[in-house]
Design an enzyme around this catalytic site. Structure first.
Site, PDB file in Angstrom:
ATOM      1  N   TYR A 138      -6.070  28.111 -31.810  1.00 42.21           N
ATOM      2  CA  TYR A 138      -4.899  28.310 -30.742  1.00 42.21           C
ATOM      3  C   TYR A 138      -5.703  28.338 -29.485  1.00 42.21           C
ATOM      4  O   TYR A 138      -5.088  27.608 -28.215  1.00 42.21           O
ATOM      5  CB  TYR A 138      -4.135  29.744 -31.077  1.00 42.21           C
ATOM      6  CG  TYR A 138      -3.209  29.890 -29.808  1.00 42.21           C
ATOM      7  CD1 TYR A 138      -1.916  29.270 -29.846  1.00 42.21           C
ATOM      8  CD2 TYR A 138      -3.124  31.100 -29.097  1.00 42.21           C
ATOM      9  CE1 TYR A 138      -0.933  29.726 -28.975  1.00 42.21           C
ATOM     10  CE2 TYR A 138      -2.347  31.548 -28.225  1.00 42.21           C
ATOM     11  CZ  TYR A 138      -1.270  30.691 -28.038  1.00 42.21           C
ATOM     12  OH  TYR A 138      -0.338  30.864 -27.244  1.00 42.21           O
ATOM     13  N   SER A 195      -2.145  29.573 -21.936  1.00 42.62           N
ATOM     14  CA  SER A 195      -2.096  31.005 -22.588  1.00 42.62           C
ATOM     15  C   SER A 195      -3.402  31.705 -22.245  1.00 42.62           C
ATOM     16  O   SER A 195      -4.534  30.932 -21.793  1.00 42.62           O
ATOM     17  CB  SER A 195      -2.132  31.143 -24.407  1.00 42.62           C
ATOM     18  OG  SER A 195      -2.440  32.311 -24.731  1.00 42.62           O
TER      19      SER A 195
END
Length: 254
Positions: free
Chosen positions: A160, A145
């Site tokens: 995350y 990401s």
């Protein structure tokens, strides 16, 4: 030479109708791969598999699989081995996000995010990679990401971002080890992509503000990511490994 038509591509977390995983399963099948869909949601996995088979005429199978559970992974892969051709590509797409600020995060939340994004990728990659090495061909792609690169600030918090950064290190080190046996390992780092996860946040003023920071002037589409993954899985793409590809419309340039 190994071709897509005599190999299976595994896509984890591809049960969602509007997710990157399902789009990737379609793109890989369009390129000739047979496709195995693994997802926590067995009905979703089978639905994706049926859609892909119907659209592209390749062999597919959908399996219930919890990537965090070793027994579940073993069971799914054992069934896959008897149902489809040898595995030539693995797309580690299964993942969960977490927006919880660090000062509020619990141990359980932290462990859950790492369990799916890092341990889950390990569980399946550790079992698929030996066969690839033995056959002398493999393509492994990690779905990281932009949060890992810029330090959150999109939807994901610290847990995350840390987990997705862990995937980048995982992929780079694995690329060094497996390169000599014909296996490439790369990462894709999507930015703002319109999926079920982000869809609700892409409305009104929030959407306007987010799009203002994207030079190409739109949010990403699942096909934008799926097409790149499919390129990295091609047998012909054998001289790219250990790389991270950004798919963010220019929102993060580094």
């Amino acid at each position: 030479m190994t071709t897509a038509s005599d190999s299976t591509a595994i896509v984890t977390g591809a049960g969602s109708r509007r997710g990157i995983g399902r789009a990737t399963a379609h793109a890989l099948a369009a390129a000739g791969w047979h496709v195995a869909v693994l997802d926590l949601d067995e009905a979703g996995a089978k639905e994706t598999a049926d859609d892909v088979a119907g659209a592209h005429g390749v062999r597919t199978a959908g399996f219930a699989c919890d990537v965090t559970d070793e027994d579940s992974v073993e069971s799914a892969l054992a069934t896959l081995d008897t149902a489809l051709p040898p595995v030539g590509a693995l797309v580690n797409n299964a993942g969960i996000t977490s927006p919880v600020p660090f000062l509020e995060v619990t141990d359980a939340e932290w462990d859950k995010v790492f369990a799916v994004n890092v341990r889950g990728a390990y569980n399946i990659t550790r079992r698929v990679a030996p066969g690839m090495a033995e056959r002398g061909f493999g393509r492994i792609v990690f779905l990281s990401s932009v949060s890992a690169e810029r330090g959150g600030g999109v939807f994901g918090g610290v847990a995350y971002s840390a987990a997705k950064a862990g995937q980048l290190g995982f992929a780079r080190a694995l690329a060094r080890e497996l390169g000599p046996v014909g296996v490439t390992v790369n990462s894709v780092a999507p930015g703002l992509i319109d999926t079920d996860i982000t869809g609700g946040a892409l409305e009104g003023e929030r959407k306007t503000a987010l799009l203002a920071g994207i030079p190409v002037g739109r949010n990403g589409r699942v096909d934008d990511v799926a097409d790149l993954i499919t390129f990295l899985c091609r047998p012909e793409t054998g001289y790219i490994t250990g790389a991270t590809y950004d798919v963010n419309g220019g929102s993060h340039i580094h």
